[in-house]
Design an enzyme around this catalytic site. Structure first.
Site, PDB file in Angstrom:
ATOM      1  N   GLY A   1      -0.989  54.509 -23.948  1.00 15.71           N
ATOM      2  CA  GLY A   1      -0.898  55.692 -24.786  1.00 15.71           C
ATOM      3  C   GLY A   1      -1.606  55.431 -26.107  1.00 15.71           C
TER       4      GLY A   1
ATOM      5  N   CYS B   1      -7.621  53.595 -57.617  1.00 11.43           N
ATOM      6  CA  CYS B   1      -7.422  52.310 -58.267  1.00 11.43           C
ATOM      7  C   CYS B   1      -7.582  52.256 -59.780  1.00 11.43           C
ATOM      8  CB  CYS B   1      -8.379  51.299 -57.649  1.00 11.43           C
ATOM      9  SG  CYS B   1      -7.984  50.918 -55.950  1.00 11.43           S
TER      10      CYS B   1
ATOM     11  N   ALA C   1       1.504  49.268 -24.110  1.00  9.75           N
ATOM     12  CA  ALA C   1       1.951  50.663 -24.019  1.00  9.75           C
ATOM     13  C   ALA C   1       1.262  51.557 -25.028  1.00  9.75           C
ATOM     14  CB  ALA C   1       3.460  50.728 -24.215  1.00  9.75           C
ATOM     15  N   CYS C   2       0.960  51.012 -26.208  1.00  8.86           N
ATOM     16  CA  CYS C   2       0.489  51.910 -27.274  1.00  8.86           C
ATOM     17  C   CYS C   2      -0.674  51.285 -28.028  1.00  8.86           C
ATOM     18  CB  CYS C   2       1.634  52.233 -28.231  1.00  8.86           C
ATOM     19  SG  CYS C   2       2.480  50.776 -28.875  1.00  8.86           S
TER      20      CYS C   2
ATOM     21  N   ASN D   1      -4.730  55.359 -52.242  1.00  8.72           N
ATOM     22  CA  ASN D   1      -4.226  54.633 -53.405  1.00  8.72           C
ATOM     23  C   ASN D   1      -5.347  54.426 -54.412  1.00  8.72           C
ATOM     24  OD1 ASN D   1      -1.502  54.042 -52.469  1.00  8.72           O
ATOM     25  ND2 ASN D   1      -2.507  52.797 -50.931  1.00  8.72           N
TER      26      ASN D   1
ATOM     27  N   PRO E   1      10.455  53.825 -27.101  1.00  6.38           N
ATOM     28  CA  PRO E   1      10.965  54.695 -26.041  1.00  6.38           C
ATOM     29  C   PRO E   1      11.121  53.893 -24.742  1.00  6.38           C
ATOM     30  CG  PRO E   1       9.087  55.686 -27.160  1.00  6.38           C
ATOM     31  CD  PRO E   1       9.152  54.275 -27.617  1.00  6.38           C
ATOM     32  N   THR E   2      12.202  54.107 -24.041  1.00  6.24           N
ATOM     33  CA  THR E   2      12.450  53.339 -22.810  1.00  6.24           C
ATOM     34  C   THR E   2      12.767  54.263 -21.642  1.00  6.24           C
ATOM     35  OG1 THR E   2      14.802  53.082 -23.326  1.00  6.24           O
ATOM     36  CG2 THR E   2      13.328  51.364 -24.132  1.00  6.24           C
TER      37      THR E   2
ATOM     38  N   ILE F   1      11.644  52.539 -18.153  1.00  7.57           N
ATOM     39  CA  ILE F   1      12.256  51.244 -17.841  1.00  7.57           C
ATOM     40  C   ILE F   1      13.780  51.299 -17.878  1.00  7.57           C
ATOM     41  CG2 ILE F   1      10.211  49.981 -18.584  1.00  7.57           C
ATOM     42  CD1 ILE F   1      11.709  49.191 -21.122  1.00  7.57           C
TER      43      ILE F   1
ATOM     44  N   GLY G   1      -8.516  52.370 -50.904  1.00  3.30           N
ATOM     45  CA  GLY G   1      -8.201  53.750 -50.555  1.00  3.30           C
ATOM     46  C   GLY G   1      -7.951  53.975 -49.096  1.00  3.30           C
ATOM     47  N   GLU G   2      -8.349  55.141 -48.642  1.00  9.45           N
ATOM     48  CA  GLU G   2      -7.944  55.650 -47.335  1.00  9.45           C
ATOM     49  C   GLU G   2      -8.738  54.991 -46.219  1.00  9.45           C
ATOM     50  OE1 GLU G   2      -8.006  59.953 -45.327  1.00  9.45           O
ATOM     51  OE2 GLU G   2      -6.853  59.737 -47.144  1.00  9.45           O
TER      52      GLU G   2
ATOM     53  N   SER H   1       6.233  49.783 -19.469  1.00  5.11           N
ATOM     54  CA  SER H   1       5.781  50.204 -18.135  1.00  5.11           C
ATOM     55  C   SER H   1       4.424  49.638 -17.725  1.00  5.11           C
ATOM     56  CB  SER H   1       5.750  51.730 -18.055  1.00  5.11           C
ATOM     57  OG  SER H   1       7.024  52.264 -18.271  1.00  5.11           O
TER      58      SER H   1
END
Length: 846
Positions: free
Chosen positions: A81, A237, A52-53, A235, A517-518, A521, A370-371, A36
């Protein structure tokens, strides 16, 4: 225009015009439509972006959090978004070192983001859309799961990031660890089944949360550049006895704390974070220089490439003979990997230093693994093929798919989306840089249900699954080939050498296919949405506008067309379908009609999930698919859908039970009836004739409180009474008001259980401060509300009393408790010697 991107790669004006005409024809004919924002903003010179994202980072500090709020507002204003991972935020009531206060937790900031979205309309056309994700091992996961039950968070869909450890614990009926993201330490344990049941219950009631299988995403093409980061994954180490280089010498990994100075390849740097994980599978790595390390599969060494560069590579992608970077006493070198073998299970540690993201382990250069968020500030440009457009009728009347024409449009669509990256006016410079480093695109499909209608194939059958396999495999093969051709023409994406494609044919885009997602459209194209079955053969779409709500009525064009061709069309039939939304229960229809023209609620959840899994096998990114359930679906159905999605290899799942929200965008049929009533009572629960309960004695700063909690026969809290001081005093009035309001909260209709409501009450009352707290340490009571919260928490088992209860103050230490003083607010306003006076401040009415 979008085609102007072609000119940046040497195309002539005539060639650019030719491509622009091809793009135009493809969209006008309804074969392909971009997302969109591209459709609404491209070519208008309004400065609004085309993607869109977006993924935005949410760091664990006030500046980082509100930088993300600002970025989200700018993106929403320009029509995009946003997705947020809140897993890095410290849990509720955790220590804030800079102020000595307590953290409010991820859910409180989720509400801040929700409020900011409410205030900003996307490009003046639509309300901002958000996705919020929290890892299942975050200490605040239960609060997150239930955060939408009270209806306050309306601008977010939420999902729980489920790890493989959680799913394994669920299968085995075991508990799993909760990890404090600030410290990396275990903060508690929960039953995986109880958490899963909470997820299922909340999803059954509200449609949220969904589930994303985060470890599976990290191992899939959805993360094409794993060397640059993981998707919010932890993760750890190395084992605790690993020696880490510091300016003061070698120190064990398990002895190092955040803030300590460690050696990096650029000299001493302060450590920001230490992550710890228990029960991790580890491997011993032997090197040609005689050394060895014991690390996890995710541990990253700097490995020498053919061009002489050192790049971070996970151990599970290393090979025998690879040369890793070494660093001894400031001198760099190399050492070959001789052997990698399993070494059992151990507690492991990861150190993160943000400036260089390196640390020296036993002389080998390691990267923090890691994070860290997966390339924050990334965006994806989306577009979808209308696959129903490729159905062709042969001379014998049989329908088939025009694969050659589909290939032409696939290749043209990939070129279009790559040009969008060039021409997109990104809202923030850091987004522009990140997007152009990876050049993600997402070519997907829509019109799937219409295609099945045209081919006479039932959605809930193996023939449909087989066709999904074949079609998406075809789209993937042709789109990836076109992506590789564009790389030959324009060069690969800049991070290609660090991607999963580095050893194969160069690619122009790090990801190519996405089933997005559509909703908007597909309505423009006049086809069914994404890979969803038809929600209804006729439905209403509710659109909020400044002057009120518009209700748009849609009847499926493919159904109407086939009904006319097959000879069973009539105005009476269309009127009946408009009332019902489906053919279910309508007499006099051809046998095939009932089999083929099924709507979403006519199809069991198993076939919904099987379709999602079939398309996921050939999709780089995620597959947007809602498992629509009828209103009478049970929580067991939701649980079975989630488990099946995990078993079949889906990356995530979202369910929606019809009528679970008081207001929804799509409504079956076009009848004027209101939505189905929500489950549960609609009145305040009346008080039974008798109730059993407990009365607690609690010392408070304003005197001894007697707190009674009565329960139903089902052991659910029903009412609370609070008594402090004498009847008729202001002190007693305040105490009585607290009890009445809590009792009303417990008896009001709500999606939350009474137990959950009481937990929320405790959360609100806890740590409310007063002028004169009493006690010390863990037993310190700040005020009457704080004492009440502690007592309620004790009643429901949130806290346990240890040993004998604290003794009340001695007689000579007690302060006289009276009414509330209007001058100082203390409950020491007493009547004596014929006069009312305050024993605290001296105020009197004499």
């Amino acid at each position: 225009s979008i085609a102007a991107g072609e000119g940046r790669y040497g195309r002539s004006r005539a060639a650019v015009r030719e491509v622009a005409e091809a793009f135009y024809d493809m969209m006008v004919d309804g074969y392909f439509i971009p997302n969109s924002p591209t459709l609404m903003n491209a070519g208008k010179d309004n400065g609004l972006q085309y993607s869109a994202c977006y993924v935005l980072p949410v760091g664990d500090s006030m500046p980082e959090i509100f930088d993300s709020v600002k970025a989200a507002a700018i993106i929403h204003q320009s029509g995009g978004g946003t997705g947020f991972a809140f897993s890095r935020l410290r849990p509720k009531d955790d220590i804030v070192t800079s102020t000595g206060g307590r953290a409010s937790g991820p859910v409180s900031f989720l509400r801040v983001f929700n409020g900011a979205t409410e205030a900003v309309k996307q490009g003046g056309t639509r309300r901002g859309a958000n996705m919020g994700i929290l890892r299942v091992d975050h200490p605040d996961i239960l609060e997150f799961i239930d955060c939408k039950l009270d209806g306050g968070i309306t601008n977010f869909n939420i999902s729980v990031a489920a790890t493989e450890k959680f799913m394994d614990a669920l299968d085995k009926g075991e508990e799993y660890d909760l990890i404090n993201p600030r410290t990396g330490l275990v903060a508690g344990r929960l039953s995986a089944k109880e958490v899963f049941d909470r997820i299922v219950s909340a999803a059954w009631r509200t449609g949220d949360p969904g589930m994303v299988f985060i470890d599976r995403i990290n191992a899939s093409p959805a993360n094409p550049t794993p060397e640059l980061g993981q998707v919010e994954a932890t993760n750890p180490c190395v084992t605790g006895d690993t020696l880490v280089a510091t300016p003061g010498g070698w120190r064990r990994a398990d002895a190092i704390q955040p803030g300590d100075i460690i050696e990096t390849i650029e000299g001493p740097k302060p450590l920001q974070q230490v992550e710890v994980n228990f029960g991790t599978e580890v491997f011993r790595v032997d090197f040609a220089d005689g050394g060895h390390l014991v690390v996890t599969a995710a541990h990253q060494f700097y490995v020498r490439t053919d061009r002489g560069l050192f790049l971070p590579v996970r151990l599970d992608r290393c090979r025998i003979g690879d040369e890793v970077q070494t660093f001894h006493a400031g001198v760099g070198g190399m050492a070959k990997i001789l052997k990698i073998e399993a070494a059992g299970i151990a507690t492991t540690y990861d150190l993160y230093e943000p400036q260089t993201d390196t640390w020296i382990t036993e002389g080998y250069v390691s990267r923090g693994c890691g994070e860290q968020p997966l390339l924050p500030n990334e965006a994806c440009n989306l577009g979808s093929l209308n696959v129903a457009k490729f159905a062709r009728k042969a001379d014998d009347g049989e329908m088939s798919i025009d694969w050659d024409e589909m290939e032409r449009v696939v290749r043209l669509g990939v070129r279009f989306l790559d040009d969008v990256i060039e021409m997109n006016p990104y809202p923030l410079p850091q987004i522009d840089e990140t997007v152009k480093s990876n050049r993600r695109i997402g070519l997907g499909i829509m019109g799937w249900a219409d295609l099945l209608f045209l081919l006479g194939i039932s959605y809930d059958g193996q023939e449909a699954i087989d066709l999904a396999d074949r079609l998406m495999s075809f789209v993937k093969d042709k789109s990836h080939d076109q992506c590789a051709r564009l790389a030959e023409e324009r060069g690969p994406f800049p991070n290609w050498s660090k991607s999963i494609y580095k050893d194969v044919r160069p690619m122009r885009n790090s990801t190519v296919t996405t089933i997005a997602p559509t909703g908007t459209i597909s309505m423009i194209a006049g086809c069914s949405s994404g890979i969803e079955p038809i929600f209804a053969l006729a439905f209403q779409h509710r659109v909020k506008q400044p002057d009120g709500e518009r209700v748009l009525t849609f009847v499926n064009e493919t159904f109407e067309q086939i009904a006319r061709e097959k000879g069973f069309f009539s105005d009476a039939l269309m009127a009946e379908v408009a009332k019902r939304g489906s053919l279910h229960g309508i007499p006099g229809l051809p046998e095939d009609a009932g089999r083929v023209f099924k709507t979403s609620h006519d199809i069991s959840f198993e076939w919904h999930v099987r379709h999602q899994a079939a398309f996921q096998r050939y999709t780089d990114n995620g597959v947007s698919k809602t498992i629509n359930l009828p209103n009478d679906a049970t929580e067991e159905d939701v649980a079975a859908a989630y488990r099946l999605a995990w078993a079949l290899g889906c990356l995530g799942i979202t369910v929606f039970r019809d009528g679970c929200k008081g207001e929804q965008v799509l409504n079956v049929g076009v009848k004027k009836d209101k939505a189905l009533p929500a489950a549960g009572q609609a009145v305040i629960k009346p008080r039974p004739h008798s109730l059993a309960g407990k009365t607690y004695r609690k010392e408070t700063p304003i005197g001894t409180a007697f707190i009674t909690v009565n329960q139903t026969e089902e052991n659910e809290p029903f009412e609370v009474f609070v008594q402090v001081g004498k009847g008729g005093s202001d002190t007693m009035a305040v105490a009585e008001a607290l009890g009445r309001l809590i009792s009303l909260t417990l008896r009001m209709p709500s999606a939350l259980s009474p137990q959950r409501r009481l937990e929320e009450v405790i959360s609100q009352l806890s740590r409310i401060g007063g002028a004169q707290p009493m006690g010390f340490g863990a037993g310190k009571i700040l005020s009457l509300p704080d004492a009440l919260a502690r007592t309620l928490a004790e009643h429901i088992g949130q806290v346990k009393t240890e040993g004998a209860p604290p003794s009340p103050p001695k007689l000579e230490e007690r302060r006289r408790i009276g009414d509330l003083c209007k001058e100082c607010g203390q409950a020491t306003f007493v009547y004596e010697e014929g006069c009312k006076k305050c024993l605290s401040c001296g105020f009197n009415e004499c």
